[in-house]
Design an enzyme around this catalytic site. Structure first.
Site, mmCIF file in Angstrom:
data_model
loop_
_atom_site.group_PDB
_atom_site.id
_atom_site.type_symbol
_atom_site.label_atom_id
_atom_site.label_comp_id
_atom_site.label_asym_id
_atom_site.label_seq_id
_atom_site.Cartn_x
_atom_site.Cartn_y
_atom_site.Cartn_z
ATOM 1 N N CYS A 165 1.083 1.632 0.549
ATOM 2 C CA CYS A 165 1.510 1.913 -0.832
ATOM 3 C C CYS A 165 1.673 0.615 -1.613
ATOM 4 O O CYS A 165 2.695 -0.080 -1.472
ATOM 5 C CB CYS A 165 2.818 2.709 -0.801
ATOM 6 S SG CYS A 165 3.487 3.056 -2.432
ATOM 7 N N CYS A 194 4.625 0.523 -4.034
ATOM 8 C CA CYS A 194 5.931 0.368 -3.378
ATOM 9 C C CYS A 194 6.159 -1.069 -2.922
ATOM 10 O O CYS A 194 7.261 -1.592 -3.030
ATOM 11 C CB CYS A 194 6.028 1.262 -2.139
ATOM 12 S SG CYS A 194 5.494 2.944 -2.417
ATOM 13 N N ASP A 195 5.122 -1.700 -2.367
ATOM 14 C CA ASP A 195 5.351 -2.949 -1.636
ATOM 15 C C ASP A 195 4.699 -4.183 -2.257
ATOM 16 O O ASP A 195 4.894 -5.288 -1.752
ATOM 17 C CB ASP A 195 4.815 -2.788 -0.194
ATOM 18 C CG ASP A 195 5.587 -1.707 0.555
ATOM 19 O OD1 ASP A 195 6.766 -1.495 0.222
ATOM 20 O OD2 ASP A 195 5.012 -1.068 1.450
#
Ligand SMILES: Cc1cc2nc3c(=O)[nH]c(=O)nc-3n(C[C@H](O)[C@H](O)[C@H](O)COP(=O)(O)OP(=O)(O)OC[C@H]3O[C@@H](n4cnc5c(N)ncnc54)[C@H](O)[C@@H]3O)c2cc1C
Length: 333
Positions: free
Chosen positions: A145, A148-149
């Site tokens: 992701c 997300c990261d």
């Protein structure tokens, strides 16, 4: 059928969407059951820190966030039952689709439940490469992701594996942070849509490694190195050109696997309308935005959404489904 297996709403799945739907249903005084599936708490339980869920100024561990949410459901009187749903059917399929429909839910362990409404929140599983060490290094250099990261890789060297829209979008996003990005694709051209391709093909930070596949994660650094997890952190990958056979090692801080997602919706195939990709279609009935093609069955989260795939979006969608189910049940009386 005993009273303990009869509900107002049965929520299939215990990720952010399912647990949020449960919170709303329980606070509307509905007899509510959550069925956990094989991954109680959902996908977030395999990540380390979640920094983009509001309310946690220093971030929160994915497992902790989901265990706390389960506790919130239980504190409101909700039951979370371990198990997997195998099949759902209308109790009396000959009833008109718009009549009050009680549903039968068949569990993998042979149990049968009855519910007035069902909320499907079974999520989607990211496809992984299936290589040794990959799962152990998720959250330690390996990610599924970029949204997300990505921020964890400022001024770092990363690679994206894949050639479709998600891989191209992830690559573009990650170049905001990374100092260099390798895009590793097993074919010699991208499958992503042309406008998205144009955004990345001339990006000076991106080096394209065509006809290439990842063969090994953290390969041995020398004949004496057993190629172990090296303090549980990604340091390199071995890639192979599938045309020339040439192999090379790339030193990396991050590896983003963007080769697709599989919605966990097989058990409702043929029952509710779905996209070719397996995501459930909702919202055709204007009055209830999360209702599927079958009145009384609602769906929310990543099993519906193939665009955002974020916990807060799934939780918000779960809230909508909880509210819709409660309103729909009320309107059947
Ligand atoms: C490694 C990783 C890191 C991530 N990091 C972030 C992040 O930092 N921030 C963010 O916003 N998002 C992040 N995401 C994305 C986020 O986890 C998802 O968007 C979110 O979990 C989707 O929630 P959901 O409730 O729709 O589904 P899921 O979380 O996928 O939950 C699905 C649930 O359904 C259950 N289930 C499946 N089939 C059945 C069945 N037949 N019967 C019963 N139950 C079933 C499963 O056991 C599970 O409990 C990350 C995802 C991954 C994989």
């Amino acid at each position: 059928m005993t009273e303990k297996n009869i509900f107002d709403t049965v929520i299939v799945g215990s990720g952010p969407a399912g647990l949020t739907a449960a919170i709303y249903n329980l606070r509307s005084d509905l007899k509510t059951l959550v069925i956990s599936g094989e991954q109680p708490g959902g996908q977030l339980t395999i990540t380390t820190i979640v920094e983009n869920y509001p309310g946690f100024p220093r971030g929160i561990g994915g497992m902790k966030l989901m265990m706390d949410t389960q506790e919130q459901v239980r504190n409101l009187g909700g039951e979370i039952r371990i198990g997997k749903v195998e099949k759902i059917q209308r109790q009396n399929p000959s009833k008109s689709p718009l009549s009050k429909g009680d549903f039968e839910i068949f569990m993998e362990n042979g149990d049968k439940l009855i519910s007035k409404a069902i909320i499907v929140t079974t999520g989607a599983q990211a496809k992984w490469l299936g290589l040794p060490k990959e799962q152990e290094l998720i959250g330690h250099g390996i990610s599924g992701c970029a949204t997300c990261d990505g921020m964890f890789f400022r001024d770092k060297v990363v690679a994206v594996v894949g050639g479709g829209d998600v891989a191209a979008t992830d690559a573009e996003f990650l170049t905001k942070f990374a100092s260099k990005l390798y895009l590793i694709h097993r074919r010699d051209e991208l499958r992503a849509q042309v406008p998205q391709q144009k955004k990345i093909l001339n990006n000076p930070k991106i080096e394209f490694l065509w006809n290439s596949e990842v063969k090994e994660i953290n390969p041995p650094k020398s004949p004496f190195d057993k190629g172990d997890l090296d303090n549980n952190k990604l340091h390199s990958i071995l890639i192979k050109n599938n045309k020339t056979g040439e192999e090379k090692v790339l030193e990396l801080d991050g590896l983003f696997v963007a080769i697709g997602h599989t919605p966990a919706t097989k058990f409702v195939e043929g029952l509710v309308e779905m996209k070719e990709s397996g995501q459930i279609i909702t919202g055709k009935n204007g009055e209830y935005g999360t209702m599927t093609s079958i009145p009384g069955i609602f769906a929310a989260g990543d099993c519906v959404d193939d665009v955002y795939r974020q916990a807060i979006v799934a939780a918000g969608d779960g809230a909508r489904a909880g509210l819709d189910a409660e309103r729909w049940i009320g309107n059947q009386k």
